[in-house]
Write a protein that holds these residues in place. Structure first.
Motif, PDB file in Angstrom:
ATOM      1  N   UNK A 171     -51.072 -19.913 -21.835  1.00  0.00           N
ATOM      2  CA  UNK A 171     -50.582 -20.092 -23.202  1.00  0.00           C
ATOM      3  C   UNK A 171     -51.490 -19.406 -24.221  1.00  0.00           C
ATOM      4  N   UNK A 172     -52.805 -19.566 -24.055  1.00  0.00           N
ATOM      5  CA  UNK A 172     -53.746 -18.966 -25.004  1.00  0.00           C
ATOM      6  C   UNK A 172     -53.638 -17.450 -24.974  1.00  0.00           C
ATOM      7  N   UNK A 173     -53.539 -16.885 -23.779  1.00  0.00           N
ATOM      8  CA  UNK A 173     -53.431 -15.427 -23.663  1.00  0.00           C
ATOM      9  C   UNK A 173     -52.131 -14.928 -24.306  1.00  0.00           C
ATOM     10  N   UNK A 174     -51.023 -15.621 -24.053  1.00  0.00           N
ATOM     11  CA  UNK A 174     -49.746 -15.222 -24.639  1.00  0.00           C
ATOM     12  C   UNK A 174     -49.785 -15.317 -26.158  1.00  0.00           C
ATOM     13  N   UNK A 175     -50.417 -16.386 -26.672  1.00  0.00           N
ATOM     14  CA  UNK A 175     -50.518 -16.582 -28.114  1.00  0.00           C
ATOM     15  C   UNK A 175     -51.401 -15.513 -28.744  1.00  0.00           C
ATOM     16  N   UNK A 176     -52.510 -15.181 -28.080  1.00  0.00           N
ATOM     17  CA  UNK A 176     -53.411 -14.152 -28.592  1.00  0.00           C
ATOM     18  C   UNK A 176     -52.710 -12.798 -28.668  1.00  0.00           C
ATOM     19  N   UNK A 177     -51.927 -12.478 -27.659  1.00  0.00           N
ATOM     20  CA  UNK A 177     -51.201 -11.209 -27.666  1.00  0.00           C
ATOM     21  C   UNK A 177     -50.108 -11.204 -28.734  1.00  0.00           C
ATOM     22  N   UNK A 178     -49.454 -12.336 -28.907  1.00  0.00           N
ATOM     23  CA  UNK A 178     -48.388 -12.438 -29.913  1.00  0.00           C
ATOM     24  C   UNK A 178     -48.940 -12.246 -31.317  1.00  0.00           C
ATOM     25  N   UNK A 179     -50.105 -12.858 -31.603  1.00  0.00           N
ATOM     26  CA  UNK A 179     -50.692 -12.768 -32.939  1.00  0.00           C
ATOM     27  C   UNK A 179     -51.510 -11.495 -33.130  1.00  0.00           C
ATOM     28  N   UNK A 180     -51.936 -10.886 -32.017  1.00  0.00           N
ATOM     29  CA  UNK A 180     -52.757  -9.682 -32.096  1.00  0.00           C
ATOM     30  C   UNK A 180     -54.147  -9.929 -32.629  1.00  0.00           C
ATOM     31  N   UNK A 181     -54.668 -11.148 -32.454  1.00  0.00           N
ATOM     32  CA  UNK A 181     -55.979 -11.502 -33.002  1.00  0.00           C
ATOM     33  C   UNK A 181     -57.089 -11.142 -32.019  1.00  0.00           C
ATOM     34  N   UNK A 182     -58.116 -10.503 -32.529  1.00  0.00           N
ATOM     35  CA  UNK A 182     -59.280 -10.156 -31.716  1.00  0.00           C
ATOM     36  C   UNK A 182     -59.962 -11.444 -31.274  1.00  0.00           C
ATOM     37  N   UNK A 183     -60.283 -11.535 -29.976  1.00  0.00           N
ATOM     38  CA  UNK A 183     -60.786 -12.791 -29.420  1.00  0.00           C
ATOM     39  C   UNK A 183     -61.998 -12.543 -28.541  1.00  0.00           C
TER      40      UNK A 183
END
Length: 362
Positions: A171-183
């Motif tokens: 879920x975190x990976x999918x959300x990060x890709x959706x938002x495009x936020x540097x992590x």
């Protein structure tokens, strides 16, 4: 977007970080991986602004923010312990970082973030009424609510059980890709780092041992240290006897030995899934099946092989032993105590410098 230049940090006489150089591209997911005490959490705290380095710079889009406090950097941070306010509901926890916005706008943003992590229906519950996975989702929503330029994750899944951990990392990976936020994430879990990251940075003793795409670190480790930490590895003591040939125990193996001179002592590694079991009494290498351990889709097979010598081991200090991993369907015909032939494919063998103790003994 983020540049770390020669970051050095000490606690008393102990050097924790030694000249770290690291760049993060816009939208990239980078994991800091390594054993306890390697400096990964300290490096995250330097990026966050909680710790100040003795030397070096933290640059954001070229702007030096090294001396900025954490409050001024406005990065989103998710901790292992969730760090939720127990006397606030999930909605109030998410809204806490939005106090500068008008009340109605902050409430709408909090609900938007809770919906994003699938918890809008739980918005009125207190942390004690939520499961560990739900609490971590609230913490993630709170970190993302202000719209930070950088998301920092400090061992975010280590307090959760295995099944929830598996679900949340997806879920975190999918959300990060959706938002495009540097992590930037700190973890000691290699599976977590390999599954979630665009790039893995392996730290050892305050320095970067290797960095690259997860597959690169797994298939092309730069050292025995990296090979042993990223994934599982069988080890064998060997000596290069000719170009493309190495002696392990009483056995000659074909391998790529171009970087080593003839006569060099080496550490030979092979991944558990690369070993092949074969039938036939005339096999050059034969081994006894010691144990079979069922792990669902995969079965681990512990083999005892005298031909490879006492220097062969699984990493647990078991001399003359190799660990093999095969699909459980293929293991159905195996039994403990039986002898089988082995094939160690040349392309799967990796050679590294022999440890100092091995060279001294020689």
């Amino acid at each position: 977007m983020l540049h770390l230049r020669q970051i050095t940090k000490r606690f008393g006489l102990q050097s924790v970080l030694q000249g770290i150089d690291l760049d993060l591209a816009q939208g990239e997911f980078v994991s800091l991986l390594g054993p306890s005490g390697c400096g990964k959490t300290t490096l995250l705290r330097v990026v966050c602004g909680i710790e100040t380095p003795e030397a070096g710079q933290v640059l954001m889009h070229g702007l030096d923010i090294t001396a900025w406090p954490a409050s001024q950097r406005r990065f989103g941070v998710v901790f292992q312990s969730y760090a939720l306010f127990p006397n606030m509901t999930a909605r109030e926890n998410v809204r806490y970082g939005l106090n500068e916005r008008p009340r109605r706008e902050a409430a709408a943003r909090a609900d938007e973030m809770l919906a994003l992590v699938g918890l809008l229906e739980q918005a009125g519950k207190f942390p004690a009424q939520l499961s560990g996975g739900q609490q971590q989702r609230v913490a993630l929503a709170r970190a993302l609510a202000p719209g930070p330029k950088l998301l920092l994750l400090d061992e975010p899944l280590s307090a959760l059980d295995a099944q929830v951990r598996q679900e949340l990392r997806t879920e975190i990976r999918a959300l990060q890709q959706r938002l495009g936020i540097t992590t930037l994430m700190v973890t000691h879990d290699q599976d977590e780092a390999l599954a979630m990251s665009d790039r893995v940075v392996l730290l050892a003793k305050g320095q970067i041992a290797q960095q690259g795409a997860p597959r690169q670190l797994y298939e092309q480790p730069a050292s025995a240290l990296v090979a042993g930490f990223v994934g599982r590895m069988n080890w064998m003591d060997g000596q290069v006897v000719a170009e493309g040939r190495v002696r392990v125990g009483t056995t000659l193996l074909d391998c790529d030995s171009r970087v080593y001179k003839t006569g060099s002592l080496v550490r030979v590694g092979i991944r558990p899934e690369a070993i092949r079991l074969i039938d036939g009494e005339g096999a050059m290498i034969r081994a006894r099946i010691e144990t079979l351990q069922f792990h669902g889709a995969v079965t681990q097979v512990l083999l005892r092989c005298e031909a490879l010598g006492a220097g062969a081991g699984t990493g647990a200090g078991v001399g003359g032993a190799l660990m093999l991993e095969i699909p459980s369907g293929e293991a159905a015909g195996l039994s403990e105590g039986e002898m089988r032939g082995l094939r160690l494919p040349a392309q799967a063998l990796q050679l590294f410098d022999a440890p100092l103790s091995m060279r001294r003994a020689a």
